[in-house]
Enzyme design. Structure first.
Site, short mmCIF file in Angstrom:
data_model
loop_
_atom_site.label_atom_id
_atom_site.label_comp_id
_atom_site.label_asym_id
_atom_site.label_seq_id
_atom_site.Cartn_x
_atom_site.Cartn_y
_atom_site.Cartn_z
CB CYS A 123 45.36 41.19 40.21
SG CYS A 123 44.27 40.09 39.29
CG HIS A 258 47.18 39.16 43.08
ND1 HIS A 258 45.89 39.26 43.57
CD2 HIS A 258 47.07 38.55 41.86
CE1 HIS A 258 45.05 38.74 42.69
NE2 HIS A 258 45.74 38.31 41.65
CG ASN A 289 42.95 35.72 41.69
OD1 ASN A 289 42.63 36.85 42.01
ND2 ASN A 289 43.81 35.47 40.71
#
Ligand SMILES: CC(C)(COP(=O)(O)OP(=O)(O)OC[C@H]1O[C@@H](n2cnc3c(N)ncnc32)[C@H](O)[C@@H]1OP(=O)(O)O)[C@@H](O)C(=O)NCCC(=O)NCCS
Length: 333
Positions: A123, A258, A289
């Protein structure tokens, strides 16, 4: 006699020239996922802020998502394809350890001769890629660099894993980075917390794959540890990014951390004491996500919707498996 070598001439700075984005074609609401994990729409909304996530159909691969985002970024940037010198892809879901997705894209984009490699920073990967692109350009090693964060996480989700299955979506975000007379990408603050290396993992990652016991890997995590790490460490790293860029929190126009969890995003905004008018990326609510793709997807959306504008000061920060983290301040194209 000591020999002195010639080397490339450095360039003053770099800048993001344009973004591209591609989301999975399917909209997956919470209710479609809750059965096998004994959860509920309400729990997922309250704990994560996710209402729906985008996922890609079976026939759409991480390569297809990457190509769509890359093509948009290249076209919008207006660069001559011949001046593209490097492609850096961050992905944990290209189903081959080697060769890289970047080399495949180089061929597909009609530039099979460029520098091309994948990075594994999960990520944090898009911000790692921007850090590398900035360094390649400022050192004079590359003119324009294509950075892509791309994931088809749904290929690596176990529908019965209640630690993570409800978080993940599919998508790709891309940016073309080029030279600039003045720096429009600030110093990258990056690193890792390797003492937490197994906190987010693919199943079997602690086993030796040569023993033949590992089947198709799926993602799992200790969500609470990641949550605590993010809210404990991120604000300090962001302050460091701002200081090293010669800015303060008052200069920030747009904040895109993020897209891991809406509660983490809200907590970071609070800790940083961001002024009321700072625009915050909240793409997670209906994209989920998407790991390396999450920051460029959220940024692309804010620009497309007019919430963020050319010339705005963006703070971006990614964190994830490893735990690897990276971020920088940049001026939006
Ligand atoms: C995963 C995450 C949403 C879990 O939320 P949380 O608030 O930390 O939840 P906890 O693990 O503390 O569990 C709280 C309760 O919910 C329950 N629970 C856990 N997962 C659940 C689920 N999927 N559905 C319903 N209930 C669940 C637990 O059993 C626990 O119940 P109890 O209080 O009766 O013991 C959250 O930790 C998170 O988002 N972490 C960061 C993830 C991340 O950023 N990952 C990196 C990128 S992949």
């Amino acid at each position: 006699m000591a020999v002195s070598l010639s080397t490339t001439a450095p360039v003053a700075g770099s800048q993001v020239l344009a973004y591209g984005a591609a989301r999975g074609d399917l909209v997956v609401p919470n209710d479609d996922l809750v059965g096998p994990i004994d959860s509920s729409d309400e729990w997922i909304r309250q704990r994560t802020g996710i209402v729906t996530r985008t996922r890609a159909s079976a026939e759409v691969g991480v390569k297809d998502l990457s190509l769509a985002a890359a093509r948009e970024a290249i076209e919008t940037s207006g660069i001559d394809l011949e001046t593209l010198d490097a492609i850096i892809v961050s992905t944990i879901t290209f189903p081959y350890a080697t060769p890289s997705l970047a080399t495949l894209l180089a061929g597909e984009l009609g530039r099979p001769d460029v520098i091309a490699y994948d990075i594994s920073a999960a990520c944090a990967g898009f911000a790692y890629g921007i850090g590398q692109a900035d360094a390649l350009i400022r050192s004079g090693s590359a003119r324009n660099v294509l950075v892509i964060g791309a994931e088809k996480l749904s290929d690596f989700v176990s529908p019965t894993d209640r630690s993570i299955s409800f978080l993940l979506g599919d998508g790709a975000g891309a940016a073309v980075v080029g030279p600039s007379d003045t720096p429009r990408i600030g110093p990258t603050v990056w690193g890792s917390a390797g003492d937490n290396w197994n906190t987010i993992r693919m199943t079997g990652s602690s086993l030796d794959f040569r023993d033949g016991k590992i089947g198709w890997p799926t993602l799992e995590q200790d969500g609470r540890t990641v949550f605590r790490w993010a809210v404990w460490h991120t604000a300090q790293k962001v302050r460091e990014m701002l200081e090293r860029s010669g800015l303060t929190v008052e200069d920030v126009d747009v904040f895109v951390p993020h897209q891991a969890n809406m509660r983490i995003i809200d907590e970071l905004a609070k800790q940083l004491k961001l002024p009321e008018d700072v625009v915050i990326g909240r793409d997670i609510a209906d994209t989920g996500n998407t790991s390396a793709a999450s920051i460029p997807l959220a940024t692309h959306r804010l620009l497309a919707e007019g919430a963020a504008r050319s010339g705005d000061v963006l703070v971006q920060f990614g964190f994830g498996a490893g735990l690897a983290y990276a971020g920088q301040v940049l001026i939006l194209p």
